[in-house]
Write a protein that holds these residues in place. Structure first.
Motif, PDB file in Angstrom:
ATOM      1  N   ARG A 270     -25.794  39.264  65.026  1.00  0.00           N
ATOM      2  CA  ARG A 270     -25.192  40.409  64.504  1.00  0.00           C
ATOM      3  C   ARG A 270     -23.830  39.707  63.717  1.00  0.00           C
ATOM      4  N   VAL A 271     -23.202  38.931  64.458  1.00  0.00           N
ATOM      5  CA  VAL A 271     -22.084  38.366  63.777  1.00  0.00           C
ATOM      6  C   VAL A 271     -22.390  37.452  62.497  1.00  0.00           C
ATOM      7  N   SER A 272     -23.080  36.857  62.522  1.00  0.00           N
ATOM      8  CA  SER A 272     -23.802  35.883  61.357  1.00  0.00           C
ATOM      9  C   SER A 272     -23.809  36.736  60.339  1.00  0.00           C
ATOM     10  N   ALA A 273     -24.797  38.062  60.434  1.00  0.00           N
ATOM     11  CA  ALA A 273     -25.182  38.862  59.463  1.00  0.00           C
ATOM     12  C   ALA A 273     -23.694  39.580  58.871  1.00  0.00           C
ATOM     13  N   PHE A 274     -22.885  40.166  59.536  1.00  0.00           N
ATOM     14  CA  PHE A 274     -21.793  40.658  58.971  1.00  0.00           C
ATOM     15  C   PHE A 274     -20.850  39.610  58.256  1.00  0.00           C
ATOM     16  N   LEU A 275     -20.741  38.532  58.803  1.00  0.00           N
ATOM     17  CA  LEU A 275     -20.047  37.438  58.000  1.00  0.00           C
ATOM     18  C   LEU A 275     -20.614  37.421  56.587  1.00  0.00           C
ATOM     19  N   ASP A 276     -21.888  37.138  56.653  1.00  0.00           N
ATOM     20  CA  ASP A 276     -22.719  36.998  55.325  1.00  0.00           C
ATOM     21  C   ASP A 276     -22.420  38.145  54.533  1.00  0.00           C
ATOM     22  N   PHE A 277     -22.422  39.280  55.113  1.00  0.00           N
ATOM     23  CA  PHE A 277     -22.155  40.702  54.368  1.00  0.00           C
ATOM     24  C   PHE A 277     -20.831  40.712  53.580  1.00  0.00           C
ATOM     25  N   LEU A 278     -19.688  40.226  54.424  1.00  0.00           N
ATOM     26  CA  LEU A 278     -18.522  39.948  53.870  1.00  0.00           C
ATOM     27  C   LEU A 278     -18.441  39.206  52.664  1.00  0.00           C
ATOM     28  N   LYS A 279     -19.289  38.195  52.768  1.00  0.00           N
ATOM     29  CA  LYS A 279     -19.343  37.002  51.701  1.00  0.00           C
ATOM     30  C   LYS A 279     -20.086  37.886  50.655  1.00  0.00           C
ATOM     31  N   GLN A 280     -20.955  38.442  50.562  1.00  0.00           N
ATOM     32  CA  GLN A 280     -21.566  39.188  49.544  1.00  0.00           C
ATOM     33  C   GLN A 280     -20.613  40.246  48.833  1.00  0.00           C
ATOM     34  N   ALA A 281     -19.711  40.854  49.454  1.00  0.00           N
ATOM     35  CA  ALA A 281     -19.083  41.901  49.125  1.00  0.00           C
ATOM     36  C   ALA A 281     -17.822  41.223  48.347  1.00  0.00           C
ATOM     37  N   PHE A 282     -17.258  40.091  48.682  1.00  0.00           N
ATOM     38  CA  PHE A 282     -16.353  39.493  48.154  1.00  0.00           C
ATOM     39  C   PHE A 282     -16.544  38.023  48.094  1.00  0.00           C
ATOM     40  N   PRO A 283     -17.495  37.535  46.942  1.00  0.00           N
ATOM     41  CA  PRO A 283     -18.028  36.401  46.884  1.00  0.00           C
ATOM     42  C   PRO A 283     -16.967  35.215  46.694  1.00  0.00           C
ATOM     43  N   LYS A 284     -15.835  35.657  45.724  1.00  0.00           N
ATOM     44  CA  LYS A 284     -15.021  34.686  45.576  1.00  0.00           C
ATOM     45  C   LYS A 284     -13.548  34.840  46.315  1.00  0.00           C
ATOM     46  N   GLY A 285     -13.561  35.974  47.231  1.00  0.00           N
ATOM     47  CA  GLY A 285     -12.371  36.212  47.796  1.00  0.00           C
ATOM     48  C   GLY A 285     -10.845  36.498  47.109  1.00  0.00           C
ATOM     49  N   THR A 286     -11.179  37.171  46.024  1.00  0.00           N
ATOM     50  CA  THR A 286      -9.948  37.305  45.180  1.00  0.00           C
ATOM     51  C   THR A 286      -9.131  38.740  45.209  1.00  0.00           C
ATOM     52  N   PRO A 287      -8.007  38.927  44.897  1.00  0.00           N
ATOM     53  CA  PRO A 287      -7.484  40.091  44.937  1.00  0.00           C
ATOM     54  C   PRO A 287      -8.237  41.168  43.934  1.00  0.00           C
ATOM     55  N   GLU A 288      -8.781  40.751  42.811  1.00  0.00           N
ATOM     56  CA  GLU A 288      -9.556  41.391  41.801  1.00  0.00           C
ATOM     57  C   GLU A 288     -10.415  42.206  42.514  1.00  0.00           C
ATOM     58  N   GLU A 289     -11.582  41.362  43.364  1.00  0.00           N
ATOM     59  CA  GLU A 289     -12.548  41.724  43.835  1.00  0.00           C
ATOM     60  C   GLU A 289     -12.103  42.994  44.870  1.00  0.00           C
ATOM     61  N   LEU A 290     -11.088  42.762  45.733  1.00  0.00           N
ATOM     62  CA  LEU A 290     -10.829  44.036  46.612  1.00  0.00           C
ATOM     63  C   LEU A 290     -10.233  45.278  45.731  1.00  0.00           C
ATOM     64  N   ALA A 291      -9.452  44.868  44.633  1.00  0.00           N
ATOM     65  CA  ALA A 291      -9.087  46.052  43.939  1.00  0.00           C
ATOM     66  C   ALA A 291     -10.325  46.692  43.194  1.00  0.00           C
ATOM     67  N   ALA A 292     -11.320  45.857  42.957  1.00  0.00           N
ATOM     68  CA  ALA A 292     -12.702  46.554  42.256  1.00  0.00           C
ATOM     69  C   ALA A 292     -13.242  47.353  43.447  1.00  0.00           C
ATOM     70  N   TYR A 293     -13.326  46.917  44.515  1.00  0.00           N
ATOM     71  CA  TYR A 293     -13.806  47.553  45.656  1.00  0.00           C
ATOM     72  C   TYR A 293     -13.135  48.764  46.222  1.00  0.00           C
ATOM     73  N   ILE A 294     -11.816  48.839  46.013  1.00  0.00           N
ATOM     74  CA  ILE A 294     -11.219  50.128  46.356  1.00  0.00           C
ATOM     75  C   ILE A 294     -11.050  51.130  45.559  1.00  0.00           C
ATOM     76  N   GLY A 295     -11.278  50.457  44.079  1.00  0.00           N
ATOM     77  CA  GLY A 295     -11.447  51.529  42.946  1.00  0.00           C
ATOM     78  C   GLY A 295     -12.567  51.919  42.590  1.00  0.00           C
ATOM     79  N   GLY A 296     -13.595  51.318  43.344  1.00  0.00           N
ATOM     80  CA  GLY A 296     -15.062  51.665  42.855  1.00  0.00           C
ATOM     81  C   GLY A 296     -15.660  53.025  43.618  1.00  0.00           C
TER      82      GLY A 296
END
Length: 296
Positions: A270-296
């Motif tokens: 379960r934990v491995s799957a969630f960590l992988d899911f976070l990586k898919q949501a933010f592949p580069k881990g940049t502020p721009e990715e979070l901004a796009a996520y917030i605004g999407g």
């Protein structure tokens, strides 16, 4: 240590008595009692205080139960998964996440994870305090710039930084000027060092409004109350469309969000799957990715 005796001890502790555990599991009461006695003998510790009609964990027994219950559950789930050939994670997953991430992105993340892994029962609690994972039964915690902790391991999955923004009608201050500001938390006066093309500049903070969340602070700044110090991911869209003006970045204000779990525990599916899911949501881990996520 005898794992069978430890498992029987956990059964008795979870059900609150030998008789209750025996009825719930179909195990002989005498066998459970003998196993627990053998475990106490091996550890040279009394794990239960036995009264005429009551059974209560000792301090040592409670500590052993809290530290082994989750491990035994994960071992059982791993064995069952291997035996059945199942690959999909299943079971309960408890996560503690900070307020800012929860308000901006965690609902969408949780929904996507639940759709992908319907056999996992995801529970997310929002709090900014540093929870005790073992004592409080969390599988994963998300923390902002966590202090080093030898009992925890994990990874940084997202980065951000703080900037100073203000409404378009508030004039950019001179170095050292007192500025009306919206702040989060305590309202004590302080000074912000802002980096801009002309070099570092000081802003003396006049806390005209004190609020408890960054979302509230942003909304107040949009309304023209004053300037504020906020994550760039939260205000980049406002800066781009002119709703807010960017006065500069806060000096040495890098933010890292870490996903952490206890180093003494097996990393469950379960934990491995969630960590992988976070990586898919933010592949580069940049502020721009979070901004796009917030605004999407």
């Amino acid at each position: 240590m005898d794992l069978l005796a430890l498992a029987d001890f956990n059964l008795v502790a979870r059900h609150g008595g030998f008789g209750k555990a025996a009825r719930a599991t179909g195990r002989p009461k005498a066998t459970l009692s003998r196993r627990v006695t053998e475990l106490e003998g091996a550890l040279q510790l009394r794990l239960f205080e036995r009264g005429a009609r009551t059974l209560k964990l000792t301090e040592e027994g409670r500590a052993l139960y809290e530290r082994t219950a989750i491990l035994l559950t994960e071992l059982d789930e791993t064995a069952a998964m291997i035996a059945s050939g199942a690959e999909k994670p299943r079971g309960r997953l408890r996560i503690s996440a900070p307020l800012f991430l929860s308000q901006t992105a965690m609902g969408k993340i949780a929904a996507g994870f639940a759709l992908k892994y319907p056999d996992v029962r995801l529970e997310i609690t929002t709090e900014d305090r540093a929870v005790d994972m073992i004592e409080e039964g969390y599988d994963l915690v998300i923390r902002v710039n966590p202090a080093p902790d030898e009992s925890l391991v994990g990874r940084a999955f997202l980065h951000d930084r703080l900037v100073v923004v203000a409404g378009p009608d508030l004039a950019r201050p001179q170095d050292g000027q007192l500025v009306p500001c919206v702040v989060r938390g305590g309202g004590s006066q302080e000074t912000w060092t802002v980096m801009n093309p002309k070099g570092p500049a000081k802003i003396r903070v006049d806390p005209v409004l004190v609020l408890s969340s960054l979302i509230m602070v942003r909304d107040a700044v949009r309304a023209g109350v004053g300037a504020a110090r906020l994550p760039i991911s939260l205000v980049s869209h406002d800066i781009a469309d002119g709703t807010l003006q960017h006065w500069g970045d806060i000096e040495r204000s890098e933010i890292a969000l870490w996903a952490l779990y206890p180093s003494r525990r097996l990393l469950s599916a379960r934990v491995s799957a969630f960590l992988d899911f976070l990586k898919q949501a933010f592949p580069k881990g940049t502020p721009e990715e979070l901004a796009a996520y917030i605004g999407g």
